[in-house]
Design an enzyme around this catalytic site. Structure first.
Site, mmCIF file in Angstrom:
data_model
loop_
_atom_site.group_PDB
_atom_site.id
_atom_site.type_symbol
_atom_site.label_atom_id
_atom_site.label_comp_id
_atom_site.label_asym_id
_atom_site.label_seq_id
_atom_site.Cartn_x
_atom_site.Cartn_y
_atom_site.Cartn_z
ATOM 1 N N LYS A 271 0.839 -1.195 0.000
ATOM 2 C CA LYS A 271 0.000 0.000 0.000
ATOM 3 C C LYS A 271 0.876 1.249 0.000
ATOM 4 C CE LYS A 271 -3.971 -1.761 2.646
ATOM 5 N NZ LYS A 271 -4.988 -1.549 1.588
ATOM 6 N N ARG A 345 -10.355 -11.452 2.037
ATOM 7 C CA ARG A 345 -11.191 -12.518 1.477
ATOM 8 C C ARG A 345 -10.493 -13.865 1.562
ATOM 9 N NH1 ARG A 345 -11.329 -9.267 -4.119
ATOM 10 N NH2 ARG A 345 -11.068 -7.604 -2.574
HETATM 11 N N1 BES Z 1 -8.215 -3.640 4.404
HETATM 12 C C1 BES Z 1 -8.383 -3.223 3.068
HETATM 13 C C2 BES Z 1 -9.673 -2.454 2.848
HETATM 14 C C3 BES Z 1 -9.829 -1.153 3.592
HETATM 15 C C4 BES Z 1 -9.514 0.046 2.967
HETATM 16 C C5 BES Z 1 -10.324 -1.118 4.872
HETATM 17 C C6 BES Z 1 -9.671 1.233 3.637
HETATM 18 C C7 BES Z 1 -10.491 0.083 5.541
HETATM 19 C C8 BES Z 1 -10.170 1.262 4.920
HETATM 20 C C9 BES Z 1 -8.362 -4.428 2.134
HETATM 21 O O1 BES Z 1 -7.588 -5.487 2.539
HETATM 22 C C10 BES Z 1 -7.812 -3.962 0.825
HETATM 23 O O2 BES Z 1 -6.674 -3.618 0.797
HETATM 24 N N2 BES Z 1 -8.633 -3.982 -0.218
HETATM 25 C C11 BES Z 1 -8.223 -3.561 -1.503
HETATM 26 C C12 BES Z 1 -8.700 -4.584 -2.503
HETATM 27 C C13 BES Z 1 -8.099 -4.428 -3.869
HETATM 28 C C14 BES Z 1 -6.617 -4.750 -3.834
HETATM 29 C C15 BES Z 1 -8.803 -5.350 -4.819
HETATM 30 C C16 BES Z 1 -8.831 -2.202 -1.758
HETATM 31 O O3 BES Z 1 -9.944 -1.948 -1.281
HETATM 32 O O4 BES Z 1 -8.183 -1.387 -2.391
HETATM 33 MN MN MN Z 2 -5.565 -5.322 1.885
#
Ligand code: BES
Ligand code: MN
Ligand code: ZN
Length: 495
Positions: A271, A345
């Protein structure tokens, strides 16, 4: 933590006094007695300040007779939803730095009096264990709140139940707020084990046990971290009977599953730095399930319920999963991992499958801070709900409205149709992301559904609701514990 107590309805001698006033209504009962004693100065002040009793309004008067402070507080219309609870929260906010106060709870039922207490306690939650320069007496502000009511006895028993819910919410908020260097999977599991004292049956699965069970998708997330993963199973047999018989199994239980990523760096699909600290609360789904089980056991709910949480840390390292890796899940399905940041997931897939195989749930509900896309879609007003059961959707929606934790249903395709086709993999049974960014929350839900059999199931994407940026209603800024009260309410429908 603020102590809530109930006393007989009578004017206290002195101190800080809170007078709830209904919209458009004059002072009544003991409040009007006080007004008379003060030569009508309270009602005159109301007029001058144009205080009408609207919800959210408050009027402060200092040195009224022997009282240090009298706060008039608007309760709004008598039939407003969640009036008592929000009133309690508004009172806690209005009291600011006061340490003790009494409320004249005139015209409220015992349940409403308890709701006022609950609202006040939830709103005055504070997490200050890491502040070393504050003196102990500065740490919590409001210490004791006394509700004066004609139904003291019934209010006492209503509070016994509400208090357990408050304790559950606080347990969740503490977990969610803890930084990830303190709260990693093993530590999380240990804190949950502390709930044994409430009569919960708790099992903890470590690395070895999870390997044996073939939890390939969960382990693929955890393998880049030096912190070992855990799965915790919490059983509350409130209908079948807790205790002596260790072999007793839950019958048609309600099953709750939580995503517990104690920190989500994204893994190799790292990230960006900005805002990454928020990913300490990527375990909020698991925190909520733990707090819910705490509440159910605390109030001795007459229902069989099981909570399962998957706990991992998602880190990049030499041993981390690479984009393109293929792993085999507990269900036997193979998964092509194209983005290691779509890890929630992967954790849930194994735990959901395990939960169904072992417990044959009546209903299964999972909670997860699963996607950023749900925040784009629904903001911070509603959590997203995905489900294969209209009945379950109806029950959850109603509970959400009742406690002010609102859910909005999102679409879900049948397997092999529509959105589901997005997650077909070129070389494995399924891939962990959709084709593009479009419908990101839905493709995530479709992935989970691939691991759900015939169980009536709902997935709640709480990414936009687990943490709040400013004080609002019963939530102070920070961890909300969204879902604890909702699912506690939902559970009451089965008792
Ligand atoms: N934990 C994150 C989602 C999230 C984002 C929670 C902001 C709380 C606040 C999740 O694991 C994630 O990173 N999701 C990605 C999925 C993508 C890579 C398909 C996302 O939402 O960008
Ligand atoms: Mn994630
Ligand atoms: Zn995550």
């Amino acid at each position: 933590m603020v102590e809530i107590v109930f006393g007989k309805l009578a004017l206290p001698k002195d101190g800080v006094l809170v007078l709830p006033v209904g919209e458009g209504l004059p002072l009544s009962g003991e409040a009007s007695v006080l007004d008379e004693k003060q030569g009508g100065s309270l009602s005159k002040a109301m007029e001058t300040a144009e205080f009408t009793g609207k919800s959210g309004q408050s009027l402060n008067l200092y040195n009224v007779g022997a009282y240090k402070r009298v706060i008039l507080i608007g309760t709004g219309k008598a039939n407003a939803p969640r009036r008592a609870e929000l009133l309690g929260a508004a009172i806690a906010a209005a009291l600011g730095k006061e340490t003790e106060a009494a409320i004249l709870a005139i015209g409220f039922t015992a349940e409403q009096a308890a709701e006022i207490g609950l609202g006040a306690r939830l709103r005055s939650y504070k997490f200050d264990k890491y502040r070393t320069t504050q003196k102990p007496e500065e740490k919590t502000r409001l210490k004791k709140l006394k509700l004066l009511t004609v139904v003291q006895k019934d209010a006492d028993s209503a509070w016994e139940i509400a208090k357990s819910v408050a304790t559950g919410v606080e347990f969740t908020r503490d977990l969610v707020t803890e930084p990830a260097n303190v709260l990693y999977p093993a530590e999380f599991a240990e804190r949950v084990e502390g709930l044994k004292k409430l009569g919960l049956k708790i099992e903890v699965f470590g690395q070895k046990e999870l390997e044996k069970l073939g939890f390939g998708t969960l382990l693929s997330v955890s393998q880049g971290s030096v912190r070992e993963p855990r799965m915790v199973v919490m059983q509350w047999l409130g209908a079948s009977g807790n205790g002596e018989d260790k072999k007793k199994k839950p019958k048609d239980p309600l099953v709750f599953v939580g995503k517990g990523v104690t920190f989500d760096t994204g893994g190799i699909s790292l990230k960006p730095a900005a805002g990454m600290e928020d990913m300490k609360w990527d375990m909020a789904g698991a925190g909520t399930v733990a707090g819910l089980m705490c509440a159910l056991a605390g109030r001795k709910a007459k229902v069989d319920a099981v909570g399962l949480i998957g706990l991992v840390e998602n880190m990049p390292s030499g041993s981390a999963t690479r984009p393109g890796d293929v792993v085999t899940s507990h269900a036997g399905k193979t998964v092509e991992i194209l983005n290691t940041d779509a890890e929630g997931r992967l954790v849930l897939a194994d735990v959901l499958y395990y939960a169904q195989q072992r417990f044959a749930p009546k209903f299964m509900v999972n909670l997860a801070t699963l996607t950023g896309a749900i925040i784009v879609g629904l903001g911070h007003e509603y959590a997203g709900m995905f489900s294969n059961s209209d009945e379950l959707v109806g029950k959850l929606t109603a509970s959400g409205e009742a406690v002010g934790e609102k859910l909005w249903r999102m679409p879900l395709s049948k397997e092999g149709e529509g959105y589901d086709k997005e997650i077909d993999s070129a070389i494995a049974d399924v891939k962990n992301i959709g084709g593009g960014r479009a419908g990101g929350s839905i493709t995530a839900a479709q992935f989970l559904q691939r691991f759900v059999n015939n169980t009536p199931w709902a997935h709640l994407d709480i990414a936009g609701m687990a943490w709040c940026a400013k004080d609002a209603g019963v939530n102070p800024k920070g961890a909300t514990a969204f879902g604890v009260r909702l699912l506690d309410h939902f559970t009451r429908g089965f008792e």
